[in-house]
Structures are given as C-alpha cells and as structure tokens.
Design an enzyme around this catalytic site. Structure first.
Site, PDB file in Angstrom:
ATOM      1  N   CYS A  99       3.842   6.985 -11.692  1.00 25.52           N
ATOM      2  CA  CYS A  99       4.075   6.787 -10.256  1.00 25.52           C
ATOM      3  C   CYS A  99       3.404   7.921  -9.476  1.00 25.52           C
ATOM      4  O   CYS A  99       2.856   8.856 -10.051  1.00 25.52           O
ATOM      5  CB  CYS A  99       5.581   6.730  -9.975  1.00 25.52           C
ATOM      6  SG  CYS A  99       6.393   8.345  -9.929  1.00 25.52           S
ATOM      7  N   ASN A 144      12.998   9.301 -19.019  1.00 23.89           N
ATOM      8  CA  ASN A 144      13.654   9.186 -17.718  1.00 23.89           C
ATOM      9  C   ASN A 144      15.164   9.413 -17.872  1.00 23.89           C
ATOM     10  O   ASN A 144      15.792   8.841 -18.758  1.00 23.89           O
ATOM     11  CB  ASN A 144      13.368   7.775 -17.170  1.00 23.89           C
ATOM     12  CG  ASN A 144      13.870   7.577 -15.755  1.00 23.89           C
ATOM     13  OD1 ASN A 144      15.058   7.715 -15.475  1.00 23.89           O
ATOM     14  ND2 ASN A 144      12.966   7.247 -14.860  1.00 23.89           N
ATOM     15  N   HIS A 196      11.930  11.873 -14.019  1.00 22.31           N
ATOM     16  CA  HIS A 196      11.107  10.808 -14.567  1.00 22.31           C
ATOM     17  C   HIS A 196      10.648  11.256 -15.960  1.00 22.31           C
ATOM     18  O   HIS A 196      10.785  12.427 -16.320  1.00 22.31           O
ATOM     19  CB  HIS A 196       9.925  10.551 -13.622  1.00 22.31           C
ATOM     20  CG  HIS A 196      10.246   9.571 -12.527  1.00 22.31           C
ATOM     21  ND1 HIS A 196       9.283   8.935 -11.778  1.00 22.31           N
ATOM     22  CD2 HIS A 196      11.435   9.095 -12.075  1.00 22.31           C
ATOM     23  CE1 HIS A 196       9.855   8.115 -10.911  1.00 22.31           C
ATOM     24  NE2 HIS A 196      11.157   8.196 -11.052  1.00 22.31           N
ATOM     25  N   ASP A 253      14.484   3.488  -9.053  1.00 23.50           N
ATOM     26  CA  ASP A 253      13.707   4.520  -9.742  1.00 23.50           C
ATOM     27  C   ASP A 253      12.332   4.735  -9.129  1.00 23.50           C
ATOM     28  O   ASP A 253      11.741   5.813  -9.270  1.00 23.50           O
ATOM     29  CB  ASP A 253      13.558   4.169 -11.229  1.00 23.50           C
ATOM     30  CG  ASP A 253      13.127   5.373 -12.038  1.00 23.50           C
ATOM     31  OD1 ASP A 253      13.846   6.392 -11.978  1.00 23.50           O
ATOM     32  OD2 ASP A 253      12.083   5.317 -12.691  1.00 23.50           O
ATOM     33  N   CYS A 293       4.679  11.426 -10.436  1.00 30.47           N
ATOM     34  CA  CYS A 293       4.187  11.944 -11.714  1.00 30.47           C
ATOM     35  C   CYS A 293       2.658  12.096 -11.696  1.00 30.47           C
ATOM     36  O   CYS A 293       2.117  12.984 -12.357  1.00 30.47           O
ATOM     37  CB  CYS A 293       4.668  11.050 -12.837  1.00 30.47           C
ATOM     38  SG  CYS A 293       6.488  11.027 -12.916  1.00 30.47           S
ATOM     39  N   GLU A 329       7.694  11.715 -17.271  1.00 30.06           N
ATOM     40  CA  GLU A 329       6.625  12.723 -17.299  1.00 30.06           C
ATOM     41  C   GLU A 329       7.155  14.100 -16.888  1.00 30.06           C
ATOM     42  O   GLU A 329       6.776  15.112 -17.462  1.00 30.06           O
ATOM     43  CB  GLU A 329       5.477  12.309 -16.374  1.00 30.06           C
ATOM     44  CG  GLU A 329       4.775  11.018 -16.800  1.00 30.06           C
ATOM     45  CD  GLU A 329       5.395   9.759 -16.196  1.00 30.06           C
ATOM     46  OE1 GLU A 329       6.605   9.771 -15.888  1.00 30.06           O
ATOM     47  OE2 GLU A 329       4.665   8.769 -16.024  1.00 30.06           O
ATOM     48  N   SER A 373       2.172   3.436 -16.512  1.00 33.17           N
ATOM     49  CA  SER A 373       1.324   4.048 -15.477  1.00 33.17           C
ATOM     50  C   SER A 373       2.156   5.002 -14.612  1.00 33.17           C
ATOM     51  O   SER A 373       3.220   4.622 -14.110  1.00 33.17           O
ATOM     52  CB  SER A 373       0.731   2.935 -14.600  1.00 33.17           C
ATOM     53  OG  SER A 373       0.050   3.492 -13.500  1.00 33.17           O
TER      54      SER A 373
END
Lengths: 147, 147
Positions: free
Chosen positions: B80, B42, B53, B143, B83, B55, B78
C-alpha cells in the site's frame, strides 16, 4: 482548536523525545473539530524501533478507526515518504506541518493528491531540528535512511 | 535464496496472521544475499494496532540499520502507499511481491523511483487474500482506509 494550538501539542511531543535522547519530532492526530485522538513522538532510540516515526506513533496511539477523512495529522516536521504514504493510504484529510525548512518530505505530493496542507513555519520547530541535526547528524541520517 | 524461497517465508507469516484471526499479509526483509533480517505479519487485529502492516512489522523486526540499499522487502501483497513510502524513504533496493491481483498499491511508483520490483503472481497468495476479502470485507477495507 486552531492550528497553532494543535501544533503546540505536537511540539510538546518533540520536546519529550529530545529530552529522552531521541529524534525530536512529534505529532498528533485530531478530528477536524480539534478533538485529540492520539499523540506521540519518534521512538527510534527509545524503543530501538525504526518504524516509530512521530506520525506513525500518533496514528498508532489513536487506535483503530473505520476511516480518517475527517482527521488532521499535525506534525512538527514535513512528513517523510513513509509518513506521507500513511496519510495518503488512510485518507487523512489534512496535514498541519510545523516547518519544512530543515527537511522537505512528501507534502507537495500529498497536496497533489487532494490533502489539505498547512505549513506554519514555526521557529521553535526549526530550532529543535537545527540543534538536533548539528549535534547528532548520524542519528538524523539514520532516521531518514540517508548515509 | 531465490525469490520463491523468500516469498515462502513471507507466506508463512501471512498464514500465521490468518490463523490468529488477523489480516493475512506477511512480509520479510532480507539482504541481497538472502540473509533474513526480519519477518512479520499484519497485526491490526492481534495488537489492536493499525500501524502494523506486514512490511512495517518486518522492517521493525529487522531493527535499526544505517542504510537499506542492499536489502530486499518481500511481501505477499502489493505494498500500500504507507508501505511503499517506507520502501522509498529508507532506500530499500528491491521489492518482491507475491501478488498484485487482489490489491494494486504503490509498486509502479516505486519502480519509477528506481526500486527493482518483481511480481511473482503466486496463486497461494491470491487465494489467501480472496478468501479473506470474501469473509471479512469490513476488516480489509479498514486495513486500507477505504469505507
């Protein structure tokens, strides 16, 4: 600023992208009162960056914000799952879409989750995508992860 | 390379992000055979960029690819909706998740749509997020678009 005027800015971005040899999709993030926060276009080709879809480019250009509930994402094309996920995660309140004829992304899902959706059916946006898909099908499929 | 070894690389990225003063979430994209394609973390704080982010950073670092069906996204947390949308749109076949205790994103939705999901319940990933959320709640909420 009305929806058509906001879309005109996203469409300018799409045309910039086309003229750069890229994927002709543009977007802009506005406040609910029509203040422009950020604008951008797909930069897959230009920056060799698969993460820069038009909506992510506009979101990035708008910079950091504490929340997005009073913002409007305006995009020339129905947002893909990636960009629909962006809208849902950040709580963007409304999405204005140039057209959803050449590609149908996640906007029904967004509507189910309370996002206000307006599809304008803009012929100029349709023409941009039809010409692009006919000319560069492999680039289009790459951009949406289909092969 | 097994899941724990792949997660160790994503966790290294998360720690880099923490040590830079950023949001401590890391990710890496691998082939199904365990070849590293891209890694990142991130970069909201570091680059002043809300679109990066973990990912998306790993996806970007992997560069352009014709398809992703044989790839594995490994992330410390996990994913969001943003992503998760990335994973669904680009057809990433599998997601390995460090933990889903401190945040529960879109991984159930991905599983419903055929993505193979593994949640490892890694205590080190949980500790990174717990410490961060306690220390910088406003940055965490920013975020994920919550206020």
């Amino acid at each position: 600023m009305d929806d058509k005027s906001m879309l005109a800015i996203a469409r300018e971005e799409a045309i910039l992208g086309r003229d750069e040899g890229g994927v002709p999709i543009g977007a802009a993030l506005f406040t609910a009162d029509g203040e422009l926060l950020g604008r951008g276009h797909n930069r897959r080709v230009q920056d060799d960056d698969p993460s820069m879809h038009a909506e992510t480019a506009a979101f990035r250009a708008a910079g950091r914000r504490p929340h997005y509930r009073d913002t409007v994402m305006v995009t020339t094309l129905s947002p893909c799952w990636y960009c629909s996920g962006l809208v849902r995660q950040f709580g963007i309140g409304r999405v204005v879409i140039g057209e959803a004829e050449t590609f149908h992304g996640g906007h029904d899902w967004l509507a189910e989750h309370g996002v206000a959706i307006s599809v304008l059916g803009d012929p100029a946006c349709v023409a941009l995508m039809r010409e692009f898909i006919a000319a560069r099908p492999e680039l289009w499929f790459e951009d949406i992860g289909k092969d």
